[in-house]
Design a protein around this motif. Structure first.
Motif, PDB file in Angstrom:
ATOM      1  N   ASP A 615      15.507 -44.801 -46.609  1.00 28.43           N
ATOM      2  CA  ASP A 615      14.855 -46.081 -46.322  1.00 28.43           C
ATOM      3  C   ASP A 615      14.983 -46.421 -44.840  1.00 28.43           C
ATOM      4  O   ASP A 615      13.994 -46.805 -44.191  1.00 28.43           O
ATOM      5  CB  ASP A 615      15.486 -47.173 -47.186  1.00 28.43           C
ATOM      6  N   SER A 616      16.184 -46.275 -44.308  1.00 19.83           N
ATOM      7  CA  SER A 616      16.411 -46.611 -42.895  1.00 19.83           C
ATOM      8  C   SER A 616      15.623 -45.687 -41.975  1.00 19.83           C
ATOM      9  O   SER A 616      14.987 -46.129 -41.008  1.00 19.83           O
ATOM     10  CB  SER A 616      17.904 -46.519 -42.575  1.00 19.83           C
ATOM     11  N   LYS A 631      12.940 -35.422 -30.561  1.00 23.06           N
ATOM     12  CA  LYS A 631      13.129 -36.863 -30.733  1.00 23.06           C
ATOM     13  C   LYS A 631      13.494 -37.202 -32.176  1.00 23.06           C
ATOM     14  O   LYS A 631      14.372 -38.037 -32.437  1.00 23.06           O
ATOM     15  CB  LYS A 631      11.859 -37.624 -30.341  1.00 23.06           C
ATOM     16  N   ILE A 632      12.821 -36.548 -33.120  1.00 23.71           N
ATOM     17  CA  ILE A 632      13.075 -36.829 -34.539  1.00 23.71           C
ATOM     18  C   ILE A 632      14.490 -36.419 -34.917  1.00 23.71           C
ATOM     19  O   ILE A 632      15.197 -37.147 -35.629  1.00 23.71           O
ATOM     20  CB  ILE A 632      12.031 -36.105 -35.417  1.00 23.71           C
ATOM     21  N   GLU A 637      19.847 -38.299 -36.512  1.00 25.56           N
ATOM     22  CA  GLU A 637      21.291 -38.233 -36.283  1.00 25.56           C
ATOM     23  C   GLU A 637      21.853 -39.606 -35.923  1.00 25.56           C
ATOM     24  O   GLU A 637      22.909 -40.015 -36.422  1.00 25.56           O
ATOM     25  CB  GLU A 637      21.597 -37.236 -35.153  1.00 25.56           C
ATOM     26  N   THR A 638      21.144 -40.332 -35.064  1.00 25.97           N
ATOM     27  CA  THR A 638      21.621 -41.645 -34.615  1.00 25.97           C
ATOM     28  C   THR A 638      21.739 -42.621 -35.782  1.00 25.97           C
ATOM     29  O   THR A 638      22.759 -43.303 -35.944  1.00 25.97           O
ATOM     30  CB  THR A 638      20.670 -42.216 -33.548  1.00 25.97           C
ATOM     31  N   GLN A 643      25.299 -45.386 -39.823  1.00 27.67           N
ATOM     32  CA  GLN A 643      25.654 -45.815 -41.174  1.00 27.67           C
ATOM     33  C   GLN A 643      27.015 -45.278 -41.590  1.00 27.67           C
ATOM     34  O   GLN A 643      27.798 -45.983 -42.242  1.00 27.67           O
ATOM     35  CB  GLN A 643      24.573 -45.344 -42.167  1.00 27.67           C
ATOM     36  N   MET A 644      27.315 -44.053 -41.185  1.00 25.88           N
ATOM     37  CA  MET A 644      28.614 -43.472 -41.522  1.00 25.88           C
ATOM     38  C   MET A 644      29.738 -44.187 -40.782  1.00 25.88           C
ATOM     39  O   MET A 644      30.808 -44.437 -41.343  1.00 25.88           O
ATOM     40  CB  MET A 644      28.622 -41.975 -41.188  1.00 25.88           C
ATOM     41  N   SER A 645      29.486 -44.538 -39.518  1.00 22.10           N
ATOM     42  CA  SER A 645      30.509 -45.242 -38.742  1.00 22.10           C
ATOM     43  C   SER A 645      30.782 -46.632 -39.303  1.00 22.10           C
ATOM     44  O   SER A 645      31.891 -47.160 -39.172  1.00 22.10           O
ATOM     45  CB  SER A 645      30.073 -45.334 -37.274  1.00 22.10           C
TER      46      SER A 645
END
Length: 682
Positions: A615-616, A631-632, A637-638, A643-645
């Motif tokens: 979704d994000s 870029k993708i 990754e970003t 979300q993991m952080s």
């Protein structure tokens, strides 16, 4: 007392499981056959595996069922039939014949001819009533012994073939007339006697039955006896013939003597221990490996109900006729549990149930082997139950496994296939057909227990459903976004072995709350007017956050399952509406971050975690300008690292390796979506 009630209230879920455990245990023990178990296992034609066996007590050697049936049949053949004889009927018929003769044959025939005809008629009467004429048609053998009673006194003994049945009248008339050369008068005599003849023998059913029962009661069900301490069989001796019958007699006598008032409680206690131990293993498995199921009392009740139900059905069949035990479709159990939970839980529960059934069925080792193998095949072959072809193929494979395994056991026991009972294969076919009943059974369970199977998920995934149609009309941009998220999430779920159907359905419905205020979300702003321009960042954030609450309300009104609502609740976790948070922070340093946070909870399964990621990524991908593969990759990754952080996946049982696999899938899918195309000439 008050403290105890408080403790009980705080632990009501655990107290319910204990009560369910106890009730199920006693129900299964109550269903078990009320007899002891012979401690030796033996098979006809096989060597005796235990030590030398001596008779523990005096007992009679029982005859086989076949021997008893043969003796009873011999008695039925020998015991005579009893008929009541009415002696007055013959005289009545003779008198009626005299009167009818005068009117039938004219005086013009002459005195001599008339006397010959009358004599022939009397011969016919004597022939008919020599033993008697029956009142009904019977199917007894001609050699069957018959006794004629006159006033409860035996008058004569003969064979059934000597009695005259009404359909033999014409044949007797022809024989008499043929001897006297009077066949020309056959029609006259036939029409005459068909009107005159009356039966004089009536079958005495009650007296015949009482005599037969008296003789049957004399049948002995035993032949000889075995004294205590007598050697019955030696170790290694082949069990056959008389030895086998003595062992069967000892087994029967042992079980009948073990089950008496003095040790009734001990045997029930022993059964209770075994059943409780098996069910306890099931509970411990749920607690250790399926904690989410264990904590849900409805799901635990559903599992225990299915175990008890299978025991009930099998017990009823065994009590009726144990030969039909293989008709019971035990493989429905792993099919149902796999449809609602997973293969491992279905297999474990199936094995526990088969172990319990081994206590009540004959040939328990053979039964348990066949059912466990069939259960394994069921788990391995049925992958997508909502596809009818898969179910039919799986049922065919299960039936084949039953037949092959039974054939192997039969050859091992008998050493040949000459006495193979082919009708048993028909029972396995019936079992396979009964297994197809799993589809309507799943539907019933969904309504009774509020569970969701893949069949229901398939129905919910139909984009022509009422709710999704409403979403596409009120918020077309959101609907398109949901379709893209569903495709991404399904691919990611397939990559890591999650429930792809469940996550697809969750993705389709996760943003239905946006229907309440569709224009406040950028994907639905087709006019270029942004209503957030007239609101403060706090108000805007509140509207954005509330689409989760609104979605839950809409889902409940439309009776969406809880498993689907979980995706609506968790697809943003406890993340922050970052755009409006930063906008407010520029003008107000002293702001409360909780005003810009989603209420949660965080994702608590692989499927809900996958939806949050997809979704994000899909929503943010719309902001990419001139997207390239590099870029993708950096973009995915970003977002996922952020979300993991924030520990959004802390409660989800998803690994770093699985997250890396999901990243690869998302990168590849997005690259395919945003790949550059050639510029077409104008």
């Amino acid at each position: 007392m008050k403290d105890f009630i408080n403790v009980l209230y705080r632990n009501h879920a655990l107290a319910y499981k204990v009560l369910l455990f106890i009730c199920t245990t006693f129900l299964i023990v109550y269903l078990f056959p009320k007899s002891g178990k012979f401690k030796y296992n033996f098979e006809k034609g096989k060597p005796w595996q235990s030590e030398n066996l001596y008779a523990p007590f005096n007992f009679a050697i029982k005859k086989t069922d076949a021997e008893i049936a043969t003796e009873k049949q011999e008695i039925k053949d020998k015991v005579p039939l009893y008929f009541n004889l009415d002696a007055t009927v013959k005289n009545t018929v003779s008198n009626n014949f005299d009167r009818a003769f005068k009117s039938l044959f004219p005086d013009t025939l002459g005195v001599y001819k008339l006397s010959i005809l009358k004599s022939a008629g009397n011969k016919i009467i004597d022939k008919l009533y020599h033993f008697g004429v029956l009142s009904d048609d019977f199917t007894y053998k001609p050699t069957k012994k018959v006794i004629l009673l006159e006033g409860r006194v035996e008058k004569e003994q003969t064979q059934f073939g000597n009695l005259t049945e009404e359909n033999e009248l014409t044949e007797i008339i022809v024989k008499v007339l043929e001897v006297d050369n009077l066949l020309a008068y056959k029609n006259e005599f036939t029409s005459l006697f068909f009107d005159l003849v009356e039966p004089n023998l009536i079958y005495n059913k009650d007296f015949s039955a009482s005599v037969l029962q008296e003789e049957l009661d004399k049948v002995s069900y035993t032949r000889g006896s075995v004294e205590r301490e007598t050697l019955i069989i030696s170790k290694g001796e082949v069990i056959e013939g008389v030895k086998f019958q003595i062992l069967k007699s000892l087994e029967s006598e042992y079980e009948s003597q073990v089950w008496n008032k003095s040790n009734y409680i001990w045997i029930v206690f022993a059964y209770t221990l075994l059943v409780a131990l098996a069910l306890l293993m099931l509970l411990l498995f749920l607690q250790k490996y399926r904690l989410s199921v264990f904590e849900n009392n409805v799901k635990v009740t559903f599992i225990f109900f299915n175990v008890a139900f299978m025991v009930l059905v099998t017990t009823m069949v065994v009590r009726y006729n144990s030969q039909y035990v293989y008709v019971v479709p035990i493989c429905i159990l792993p099919l149902v549990l796999k449809a609602f939970f997973d293969a491992r839980l279905g297999m474990f529960t199936h094995v526990i149930t088969v172990l319990l059934l081994g206590l009540i069925v004959p040939n328990s080792y053979e039964y348990m082997f066949l059912q466990i193998i069939a259960g394994i095949v069921t788990i391995l072959t049925v992958s997508e139950l909502y596809k009818r072809a898969n179910l039919f193929i799986s049922v065919g494979q299960i039936t084949l496994i039953y037949i092959v395994a039974y054939f192997a056991f039969f050859v091992i026991h008998e050493g040949s296939i000459e006495t193979l009972q082919w009708e048993t294969f028909g029972l396995f076919v019936l079992c396979g057909l009964a297994t197809l009943f799993v589809q309507p059974l799943i539907y019933v369970y969904e309504k009774l227990f509020g569970l969701v199977s893949d069949v229901s998920l398939l129905e919910l995934s139909d984009t022509n459903s009422k709710l999704l149609k409403e979403l596409s009309n009120k918020a077309p941009g959101t609907f398109h976004h949901s379709l893209n998220v569903a495709n991404l999430a399904e691919a990611a779920a397939n990559e890591i072995g999650a429930n792809a159907m469940l996550v697809r359905v969750g993705a389709l419905y996760h943003d239905i709350g946006k229907m309440k205020n569709p224009t406040y979300f950028t994907e639905n702003q087709s006019t270029g007017i942004n209503p957030h321009d007239e609101l403060s960042p706090v108000e805007s954030a509140s509207i954005i956050v509330n689409h989760v609450i609104d979605g839950i309300e809409i889902a409940r009104k439309n009776n969406l399952p809880d498993r689907v609502i979980d995706f609506i609740r968790t697809h943003h976790g406890t993340s922050v509406v970052y755009y409006f948070y930063m906008k407010e922070k520029k003008v107000n340093e002293d702001l409360n971050i909780e005003d810009f946070m989603y209420p949660g909870p965080k994702p608590f399964s692989k499927e809900t975690a996958i939806l949050m990621m997809c979704d994000s990524v899909e929503a943010a991908s719309k902001s990419l300008k001139e997207p390239t593969s590099t870029k993708i990759d950096a973009f995915v990754e970003t977002i996922l690292n952020k979300q993991m952080s924030e520990e959004q996946f802390l409660n989800a049982n998803i690994t770093f390796k699985e997250i890396q696999s999901i990243k690869k899938i998302l990168k590849r899918k997005l690259t395919n979506i945003y790949h550059l195309r050639i510029e077409y000439p104008e």
